[in-house]
Design a protein around this motif. Sequence first.
Motif, PDB file in Angstrom:
ATOM      1  N   TYR A 182       0.757  -1.171   0.017  1.00  0.00           N
ATOM      2  CA  TYR A 182       0.012  -0.069   0.268  1.00  0.00           C
ATOM      3  C   TYR A 182       0.905   0.902   0.100  1.00  0.00           C
ATOM      4  O   TYR A 182       1.622   1.580   0.953  1.00  0.00           O
ATOM      5  CB  TYR A 182      -0.960   0.017   1.256  1.00  0.00           C
ATOM      6  N   THR A 183       0.699   2.014  -0.986  1.00  0.00           N
ATOM      7  CA  THR A 183       1.718   2.967  -1.202  1.00  0.00           C
ATOM      8  C   THR A 183       0.965   4.324  -1.376  1.00  0.00           C
ATOM      9  O   THR A 183      -0.482   4.437  -1.598  1.00  0.00           O
ATOM     10  CB  THR A 183       2.734   2.894  -2.349  1.00  0.00           C
ATOM     11  N   PRO A 184       1.732   5.493  -1.336  1.00  0.00           N
ATOM     12  CA  PRO A 184       1.032   6.597  -1.778  1.00  0.00           C
ATOM     13  C   PRO A 184       0.108   6.855  -3.047  1.00  0.00           C
ATOM     14  O   PRO A 184      -0.535   7.566  -3.374  1.00  0.00           O
ATOM     15  CB  PRO A 184       2.064   7.801  -1.427  1.00  0.00           C
ATOM     16  N   GLN A 185       0.562   6.196  -3.856  1.00  0.00           N
ATOM     17  CA  GLN A 185       0.010   5.967  -5.269  1.00  0.00           C
ATOM     18  C   GLN A 185      -1.017   4.908  -5.287  1.00  0.00           C
ATOM     19  O   GLN A 185      -1.855   5.013  -6.384  1.00  0.00           O
ATOM     20  CB  GLN A 185       1.115   5.467  -6.362  1.00  0.00           C
ATOM     21  N   THR A 186      -1.464   3.908  -4.555  1.00  0.00           N
ATOM     22  CA  THR A 186      -2.218   2.986  -4.484  1.00  0.00           C
ATOM     23  C   THR A 186      -3.695   3.538  -4.653  1.00  0.00           C
ATOM     24  O   THR A 186      -4.409   2.902  -5.797  1.00  0.00           O
ATOM     25  CB  THR A 186      -2.312   1.876  -3.297  1.00  0.00           C
ATOM     26  N   ARG A 187      -4.143   4.534  -3.980  1.00  0.00           N
ATOM     27  CA  ARG A 187      -5.609   5.019  -3.949  1.00  0.00           C
ATOM     28  C   ARG A 187      -5.757   5.585  -5.318  1.00  0.00           C
ATOM     29  O   ARG A 187      -6.800   5.390  -6.007  1.00  0.00           O
ATOM     30  CB  ARG A 187      -5.874   5.810  -2.881  1.00  0.00           C
ATOM     31  N   ARG A 188      -4.714   6.473  -5.793  1.00  0.00           N
ATOM     32  CA  ARG A 188      -4.960   7.040  -7.039  1.00  0.00           C
ATOM     33  C   ARG A 188      -4.939   6.017  -8.222  1.00  0.00           C
ATOM     34  O   ARG A 188      -5.872   6.284  -9.215  1.00  0.00           O
ATOM     35  CB  ARG A 188      -3.504   8.078  -7.413  1.00  0.00           C
ATOM     36  N   ARG A 189      -4.349   5.058  -8.191  1.00  0.00           N
ATOM     37  CA  ARG A 189      -4.390   4.171  -9.297  1.00  0.00           C
ATOM     38  C   ARG A 189      -5.612   3.181  -9.206  1.00  0.00           C
ATOM     39  O   ARG A 189      -6.111   2.923 -10.140  1.00  0.00           O
ATOM     40  CB  ARG A 189      -3.163   3.105  -9.167  1.00  0.00           C
ATOM     41  N   LEU A 190      -6.074   3.071  -8.051  1.00  0.00           N
ATOM     42  CA  LEU A 190      -7.548   2.249  -8.069  1.00  0.00           C
ATOM     43  C   LEU A 190      -8.564   3.226  -8.510  1.00  0.00           C
ATOM     44  O   LEU A 190      -9.415   3.100  -9.131  1.00  0.00           O
ATOM     45  CB  LEU A 190      -7.499   1.963  -6.783  1.00  0.00           C
ATOM     46  N   GLU A 191      -8.380   4.511  -8.346  1.00  0.00           N
ATOM     47  CA  GLU A 191      -9.289   5.462  -8.762  1.00  0.00           C
ATOM     48  C   GLU A 191      -9.455   5.703 -10.230  1.00  0.00           C
ATOM     49  O   GLU A 191     -10.295   5.769 -10.888  1.00  0.00           O
ATOM     50  CB  GLU A 191      -8.786   6.915  -8.074  1.00  0.00           C
ATOM     51  N   ARG A 192      -8.110   5.593 -10.639  1.00  0.00           N
ATOM     52  CA  ARG A 192      -8.011   5.590 -12.251  1.00  0.00           C
ATOM     53  C   ARG A 192      -8.814   4.419 -12.878  1.00  0.00           C
ATOM     54  O   ARG A 192      -9.381   4.356 -13.912  1.00  0.00           O
ATOM     55  CB  ARG A 192      -6.492   5.479 -12.618  1.00  0.00           C
ATOM     56  N   LEU A 193      -8.659   3.266 -12.224  1.00  0.00           N
ATOM     57  CA  LEU A 193      -9.387   1.956 -12.559  1.00  0.00           C
ATOM     58  C   LEU A 193     -10.963   2.057 -12.491  1.00  0.00           C
ATOM     59  O   LEU A 193     -11.710   1.925 -13.221  1.00  0.00           O
ATOM     60  CB  LEU A 193      -8.952   0.750 -11.837  1.00  0.00           C
ATOM     61  N   ALA A 194     -11.411   2.677 -11.163  1.00  0.00           N
ATOM     62  CA  ALA A 194     -12.645   2.983 -10.917  1.00  0.00           C
ATOM     63  C   ALA A 194     -13.370   3.672 -12.035  1.00  0.00           C
ATOM     64  O   ALA A 194     -14.386   3.610 -12.466  1.00  0.00           O
ATOM     65  CB  ALA A 194     -12.940   3.651  -9.704  1.00  0.00           C
ATOM     66  N   ARG A 195     -12.604   4.877 -12.517  1.00  0.00           N
ATOM     67  CA  ARG A 195     -13.067   5.730 -13.676  1.00  0.00           C
ATOM     68  C   ARG A 195     -13.465   4.841 -15.189  1.00  0.00           C
ATOM     69  O   ARG A 195     -14.368   5.513 -15.874  1.00  0.00           O
ATOM     70  CB  ARG A 195     -12.262   6.702 -13.821  1.00  0.00           C
ATOM     71  N   LEU A 196     -12.994   3.825 -15.104  1.00  0.00           N
ATOM     72  CA  LEU A 196     -13.301   2.805 -16.501  1.00  0.00           C
ATOM     73  C   LEU A 196     -14.557   2.446 -16.044  1.00  0.00           C
ATOM     74  O   LEU A 196     -15.325   1.899 -17.159  1.00  0.00           O
ATOM     75  CB  LEU A 196     -12.266   1.531 -16.511  1.00  0.00           C
ATOM     76  N   GLU A 197     -15.029   2.265 -14.953  1.00  0.00           N
ATOM     77  CA  GLU A 197     -16.512   1.659 -14.522  1.00  0.00           C
ATOM     78  C   GLU A 197     -16.767   0.478 -15.094  1.00  0.00           C
ATOM     79  O   GLU A 197     -17.720   0.197 -15.970  1.00  0.00           O
ATOM     80  CB  GLU A 197     -17.612   2.724 -15.306  1.00  0.00           C
ATOM     81  N   PRO A 198     -15.932  -0.428 -14.848  1.00  0.00           N
ATOM     82  CA  PRO A 198     -16.281  -1.922 -15.313  1.00  0.00           C
ATOM     83  C   PRO A 198     -17.361  -2.444 -14.343  1.00  0.00           C
ATOM     84  O   PRO A 198     -17.978  -2.196 -13.367  1.00  0.00           O
ATOM     85  CB  PRO A 198     -15.010  -2.803 -14.533  1.00  0.00           C
ATOM     86  N   ARG A 199     -18.084  -3.318 -15.329  1.00  0.00           N
ATOM     87  CA  ARG A 199     -19.382  -4.009 -14.648  1.00  0.00           C
ATOM     88  C   ARG A 199     -18.710  -5.500 -14.515  1.00  0.00           C
ATOM     89  O   ARG A 199     -19.815  -6.131 -13.686  1.00  0.00           O
ATOM     90  CB  ARG A 199     -20.296  -4.034 -15.645  1.00  0.00           C
TER      91      ARG A 199
END
Length: 246
Positions: A193-210
């Motif tokens: 868990y790094t300072p970038q982890t949440r930002r990278r997960l947010e980037r993936l969330a914006r793809l809105e996978p189903r």
Amino acid sequence: MAQIDEIAPDIFRISVLAPGLNMQFNHFLVRDDEPLLFHTGMRGMFPATSAALASLIDPASLRWIGWSHFEVDECGALNEWLALAPNATPLCGAVGAMVNVNDFASRPPRAVGEDDVLETGKHRFRWVPTPHLPHGWDAGMLFEENDRVLFCSDLFHQFGDVEPITRSDVVGRYADAMAAMQAHPVLLDYVPYTPQTRRRLERLARLEPRLLAAMHGSSYEGDGAAALRAAADVMEQVLGEPPLVG
Ligand SMILES: [Fe+2]
Ligand SMILES: [Fe+2]
């Protein structure tokens, strides 16, 4: 013996249970004009995975072989697949190609950069680099844009011989698995868990996978963005630095 399930149209989950570890290893075949396999699996599982794939397509027609990061369950059997499928090309991120695959693979890879898109017929795959998520400098994820499927590697790891698709609490299962790993004397610190982890997960969330196609455990069908944001909280709680006291 592998279990095969069609988790989305022409997207097949080829699952091998490792009973000693109480976990599934999932390999995904996308049947298309240019068939794509995501995760080669380990060499030891190759007889089972290749037989399963051969029941779905002619292995010689396989065109692309991709994965997230350099690790035996992700790409250990790459050269066995390349020998079986003479038209197949490894597909990996630019870092992975440079530091591992150009030397490791028996044929050169196609190296993809951020947001590069590969069309295989009915499917469109976008490469999203995710360094150190779940782990590995070279890590990335593949997002299938038409069916909104995120091939998310070790994210949403779940233990047990679970169902191919769940629509219920995948985040709770992920939290349990991460806590179990973190309590293990050898396997702890599985994912940083790094300072970038949440930002990278947010980037993936914006793809809105189903659909989140997890390597270990059930695929999750539902609000993938919400699950990815909740996963950030799980990772911070289980893997982050303990709060300072005093
Ligand atoms: Fe991994
Ligand atoms: Fe894995």
